[in-house]
Scaffold this active site. Sequence first.
Site, PDB file in Angstrom:
ATOM      1  N   GLY A  86       1.142  -1.361   0.163  1.00 13.09           N
ATOM      2  CA  GLY A  86       0.291   0.235  -0.202  1.00 13.09           C
ATOM      3  C   GLY A  86       0.768   1.462  -0.054  1.00 13.09           C
ATOM      4  CB  ALA A  87       2.661   3.449  -2.427  1.00 14.19           C
ATOM      5  N   PRO A 124     -11.777   0.593   3.658  1.00 16.62           N
ATOM      6  CG  PRO A 124     -12.707   0.126   1.483  1.00 16.62           C
ATOM      7  CD  PRO A 124     -11.755   0.478   2.290  1.00 16.62           C
ATOM      8  CB  THR A 125     -17.346   3.025   5.561  1.00 12.70           C
ATOM      9  OG1 THR A 125     -16.504   3.911   6.648  1.00 12.70           O
ATOM     10  CG2 THR A 125     -18.313   2.534   6.624  1.00 12.70           C
ATOM     11  CE  LYS A 161      -4.811   6.097  13.862  1.00 11.42           C
ATOM     12  NZ  LYS A 161      -3.984   6.225  12.817  1.00 11.42           N
ATOM     13  CG  LEU A 162     -10.276   2.187  16.714  1.00 12.68           C
ATOM     14  CD1 LEU A 162     -11.671   1.285  16.435  1.00 12.68           C
ATOM     15  CD2 LEU A 162     -10.666   2.988  14.687  1.00 12.68           C
ATOM     16  CG  LEU A 208      -7.113  14.036  18.273  1.00 13.89           C
ATOM     17  CD1 LEU A 208      -5.734  13.564  17.066  1.00 13.89           C
ATOM     18  CD2 LEU A 208      -6.518  16.059  19.127  1.00 13.89           C
ATOM     19  CB  CYS A 218      -8.357   9.174  10.634  1.00 15.32           C
ATOM     20  SG  CYS A 218      -6.722   8.227   9.720  1.00 15.32           S
ATOM     21  CE  LYS A 249     -10.989   4.937   7.345  1.00 14.79           C
ATOM     22  NZ  LYS A 249     -10.147   4.071   6.178  1.00 14.79           N
TER      23      LYS A 249
HETATM   24  C1  UDX Z   1      -6.127  12.864  12.068  1.00 13.96           C
HETATM   25  C2  UDX Z   1      -5.226  12.489  13.831  1.00 13.96           C
HETATM   26  O1  UDX Z   1      -4.568  14.239  13.790  1.00 13.96           O
HETATM   27  C3  UDX Z   1      -4.235  11.480  12.999  1.00 13.96           C
HETATM   28  O2  UDX Z   1      -3.653  11.950  14.460  1.00 13.96           O
HETATM   29  C4  UDX Z   1      -4.634  10.242  12.505  1.00 13.96           C
HETATM   30  O3  UDX Z   1      -3.109   9.471  12.245  1.00 13.96           O
HETATM   31  C5  UDX Z   1      -5.530  10.656  11.219  1.00 13.96           C
HETATM   32  O4  UDX Z   1      -5.970  11.338  11.743  1.00 13.96           O
HETATM   33  P1  UDX Z   1      -5.501  14.130   9.422  1.00 13.96           P
HETATM   34  O5  UDX Z   1      -6.556  13.669   9.560  1.00 13.96           O
HETATM   35  O6  UDX Z   1      -4.471  14.305   8.412  1.00 13.96           O
HETATM   36  O7  UDX Z   1      -5.343  13.250  11.018  1.00 13.96           O
HETATM   37  O8  UDX Z   1      -5.169  15.636  10.065  1.00 13.96           O
HETATM   38  P2  UDX Z   1      -5.970  17.305  11.465  1.00 13.96           P
HETATM   39  O9  UDX Z   1      -5.054  17.865  11.434  1.00 13.96           O
HETATM   40  O10 UDX Z   1      -5.985  15.665  12.596  1.00 13.96           O
HETATM   41  O11 UDX Z   1      -7.135  17.294  11.197  1.00 13.96           O
HETATM   42  C6  UDX Z   1      -8.870  16.962  10.873  1.00 13.96           C
HETATM   43  C7  UDX Z   1      -9.721  16.993  10.259  1.00 13.96           C
HETATM   44  O12 UDX Z   1      -9.487  18.668  11.939  1.00 13.96           O
HETATM   45  C8  UDX Z   1      -9.522  18.318   9.449  1.00 13.96           C
HETATM   46  O13 UDX Z   1     -10.531  18.944   8.597  1.00 13.96           O
HETATM   47  C9  UDX Z   1      -9.261  19.272  10.138  1.00 13.96           C
HETATM   48  O14 UDX Z   1      -9.006  21.051   9.213  1.00 13.96           O
HETATM   49  C10 UDX Z   1     -10.116  19.581  11.396  1.00 13.96           C
HETATM   50  N1  UDX Z   1      -9.259  20.431  12.206  1.00 13.96           N
HETATM   51  C11 UDX Z   1      -8.620  20.280  13.095  1.00 13.96           C
HETATM   52  C12 UDX Z   1     -10.665  21.195  13.022  1.00 13.96           C
HETATM   53  O15 UDX Z   1     -11.046  21.726  12.395  1.00 13.96           O
HETATM   54  N2  UDX Z   1     -10.407  22.371  14.509  1.00 13.96           N
HETATM   55  C13 UDX Z   1      -9.009  22.100  14.421  1.00 13.96           C
HETATM   56  O16 UDX Z   1      -8.580  22.767  15.737  1.00 13.96           O
HETATM   57  C14 UDX Z   1      -8.228  20.526  13.831  1.00 13.96           C
HETATM   58  P1  ADP Z   2      -3.860   5.333   3.229  1.00  7.76           P
HETATM   59  O1  ADP Z   2      -4.830   7.059   3.202  1.00  7.76           O
HETATM   60  O2  ADP Z   2      -4.352   4.688   4.850  1.00  7.76           O
HETATM   61  O3  ADP Z   2      -2.812   5.197   3.589  1.00  7.76           O
HETATM   62  P2  ADP Z   2      -3.942   5.103   0.460  1.00  7.76           P
HETATM   63  O4  ADP Z   2      -6.161   4.928  -0.217  1.00  7.76           O
HETATM   64  O5  ADP Z   2      -4.033   6.662   0.276  1.00  7.76           O
HETATM   65  O6  ADP Z   2      -5.021   4.876   1.967  1.00  7.76           O
HETATM   66  O7  ADP Z   2      -3.489   4.106   0.459  1.00  7.76           O
HETATM   67  C1  ADP Z   2      -4.058   2.854   0.628  1.00  7.76           C
HETATM   68  C2  ADP Z   2      -3.612   1.796  -1.128  1.00  7.76           C
HETATM   69  O8  ADP Z   2      -3.179   0.385  -0.942  1.00  7.76           O
HETATM   70  C3  ADP Z   2      -4.056   2.838  -2.578  1.00  7.76           C
HETATM   71  O9  ADP Z   2      -3.221   3.241  -3.509  1.00  7.76           O
HETATM   72  C4  ADP Z   2      -4.112   0.443  -2.298  1.00  7.76           C
HETATM   73  O10 ADP Z   2      -4.224   0.700  -4.234  1.00  7.76           O
HETATM   74  C5  ADP Z   2      -3.131  -0.217  -2.362  1.00  7.76           C
HETATM   75  N1  ADP Z   2      -3.628  -1.327  -2.195  1.00  7.76           N
HETATM   76  C6  ADP Z   2      -5.079  -2.042  -1.770  1.00  7.76           C
HETATM   77  N2  ADP Z   2      -4.671  -3.161  -2.133  1.00  7.76           N
HETATM   78  C7  ADP Z   2      -3.902  -4.123  -1.629  1.00  7.76           C
HETATM   79  C8  ADP Z   2      -3.347  -4.944  -2.221  1.00  7.76           C
HETATM   80  N3  ADP Z   2      -3.800  -6.491  -1.615  1.00  7.76           N
HETATM   81  N4  ADP Z   2      -2.094  -5.282  -2.786  1.00  7.76           N
HETATM   82  C9  ADP Z   2      -1.192  -3.875  -3.167  1.00  7.76           C
HETATM   83  N5  ADP Z   2      -1.413  -2.959  -2.674  1.00  7.76           N
HETATM   84  C10 ADP Z   2      -2.802  -2.731  -1.988  1.00  7.76           C
END
Ligand code: UDX
Ligand code: ADP
Length: 480
Positions: free
Chosen positions: A8-9, A89-90, A216-217, A223, A272, A275
Amino acid sequence: MVKICCIGAGYVGGPTMAVIALKCPSIEVVVVDISASRIAAWNSDQLPIYEPGLDDVVKQCRGKNLFFSTNVEVHVAEADIIFVSVNTPTKTRGLGAGKAADLTYWESAARMIADVSRSDKIVVEKSTVPVKTAEAIEKILTHNSKGVNYQILSNPEFLAEGTAIQDLFTPDRVLIGGRETPEGSRAVQTLKDVYAHWVPEDRILTTNLWSAELSKLAANAFLAQRISSVNAISALCEATGANVSEVAFAVGKDSRIGPKFLNASVGFGGSCFQKDILNLVYICECNGLPEVANYWRQVIKINDYQKSRFVNRVVSSMFNTVSGKKIAVLGFAFKKDTGDTRETPAIDVCKGLLGDKASISIYDPQVTEEQIRRDLAMNKFDWDHPAHLQPTSPAAVKQVSVTWDAYAAAKGAHGVCILTEWDEFRELDYQRIYDNMQKPAFVFDGRNVVDAEKLRAIGFIVYSIGKPLDSWLKDMPAIA
Ligand code: UDX
Ligand code: ADP
């Protein structure tokens, strides 16, 4: 030489592996993906994701000890440690639809690992998964083991987009969960040794598998809850004349509460928060805890309320109709410094305005027109199924235009909605924007980025989330 393979890249796998490669020159890191275009982009000068500092890290180690490949099976077979960072995904149909995680990609990755492995492997859950996923994965692997020994670890990622590289360089903590057996402890230690190349030992926490998965959840739910709390207060501020920034500042000064994640906004987005909370809700329900499930569900309800409250404010301010009016949307990404649009509040706000027949003109410095059109045509949970794994995208949305310039977006518009807090939106020439708009000209600031007083002096009618209302807006109460 220890060999790491990451399946997964994406937003998590790419940056995380790049930083591991940079910090551990003695480890070979290969990131594999089934998407040939994504891998080609990782191997080019135009990386598939925009993340400050990422280019630099990739340039330093790509071709030395960091590789990107579509040769999934070969690299999985050769690896000692396999990170799994695929989408979760959900579910969109069947049992738990709209709530539970769809583990199809995870399961197929696990079956592939079992198929090709000939030597012992440590399999690391990197993508967020429901609690007890490790157990299911363990079953798939051990039932197909052919004598290979597997240790499953949970090592959830806490990086935030836009600051991913910094978060990876200096994490608050690294969490590693494993089985409480001698083999499990050895696997935990092996992964700990990887992070110990640059993370201080006291920041590497080890727990059992379920604690790591649940942490993690829970962290994301906490947050998101802070944002919904301050957004709920923002509605009350508007009703009473209080200022949400002042309230949040005063509240955050309590050292027990702290100042972070208290910015009122049009709503949280990102791949995140929603979901993970839906997942948490589902797990609570499955474990016979409906009160706990309802408690967390409310965080999402407030987020949805905040987005529809914003749309209602726009419509009611403009004489209760935006039909046929041009509205400029500045910012489409879910936060600044990323091109990611997954669950961005802009999708719901734009759909709300389109529902009222507005014609919208969108500008975002990082999001492509193709992505915006795909997002607006998509169903609620389709966003997390990668484009290359999806059926062809539906027809383009006709009332939408996408520009590469904020001034073009606002030209001839009746209103401007700011939906992402990009720094450049603070610096725009608002006099120029005003001069080219229909009058009265409105600015609806969903991120509190503009200086409302300056804009009012120009002649705008300004709405800022949670701030005292213009008399115009007071006279046009938001539709319930
Ligand atoms: C989040 C968690 O912070 C991270 O630890 C986890 O690994 C993945 O989910 P991310 O979704 O990348 O990270 O961004 P984050 O900075 O948490 O912002 C999430 C959303 O909340 C954004 O839409 C941001 O604009 C909003 N936000 C954040 C606010 O509306 N108010 C705030 O004070 C902070
Ligand atoms: P995240 O934000 O969790 O990194 P992304 O959707 O950006 O999620 O990345 C997940 C990646 O995993 C996608 O690029 C998708 O093509 C890849 N992927 C899904 N299933 C497989 C699989 N069975 N083998 C290799 N890559 C996969």
